[in-house]
Design a protein around this motif. Sequence first.
Motif, PDB file in Angstrom:
ATOM      1  N   GLU A 111      -1.079  -0.619   2.514  1.00 14.83           N
ATOM      2  CA  GLU A 111      -1.268  -1.040   1.164  1.00 14.83           C
ATOM      3  C   GLU A 111      -2.557  -0.740   0.949  1.00 14.83           C
ATOM      4  N   THR A 141       3.497   1.731  -4.283  1.00 18.22           N
ATOM      5  CA  THR A 141       2.304   0.698  -4.170  1.00 18.22           C
ATOM      6  C   THR A 141       1.688   0.790  -2.540  1.00 18.22           C
ATOM      7  N   PHE A 142       1.822   1.618  -2.178  1.00 18.90           N
ATOM      8  CA  PHE A 142       1.655   1.797  -0.536  1.00 18.90           C
ATOM      9  C   PHE A 142       1.789   3.000  -0.549  1.00 18.90           C
TER      10      PHE A 142
END
Length: 165
Positions: A111, A141-142
Amino acid sequence: MTPSKKRSPRHIWLFVRAIILASVESALFTLLPYRFTARRLGYCVDIETANAALQTQTLTASQLEMAKDMRWAINAAAYWAPFNIWCVPRALTAQTLLGSKVPWIVFIGFEPNKPVFDTPAKHAWMVCGSICVTGHREAATFQPIAGYLEGPTAQSESSYRQPSE
């Protein structure tokens, strides 16, 4: 995961194999140190090499269909399992069931912009050509930092290394 259409016996058999294998992979992932899991993921490469390998993947129509079926089976297995199936066991399940029939890449990411004192969230997702087989909802989202390639794909790349012992 509501049944939106009637599935063929082949799909049901794929689901049964996926839930059994995902259960075994989850148990192994929980009980064994990560270095054993890393060896089973494939050849570890840097993100540039993994992205280059992804760009060169070309899948036939039957391979794309197989990847889509695998995505359905693993998502259904994760939904119906009485316990949580994490991202790495899902990727290992897909890797085992796809074998060498479909080229795949497992990405590992963290993250981004997480404070140093917080434990960063980690995630793994598998991609076959243009199909994200596992972890597709969370993958955006990573930030990917490494990739694991299957043997033949990795050996065709110029720079790869075995996972660290």
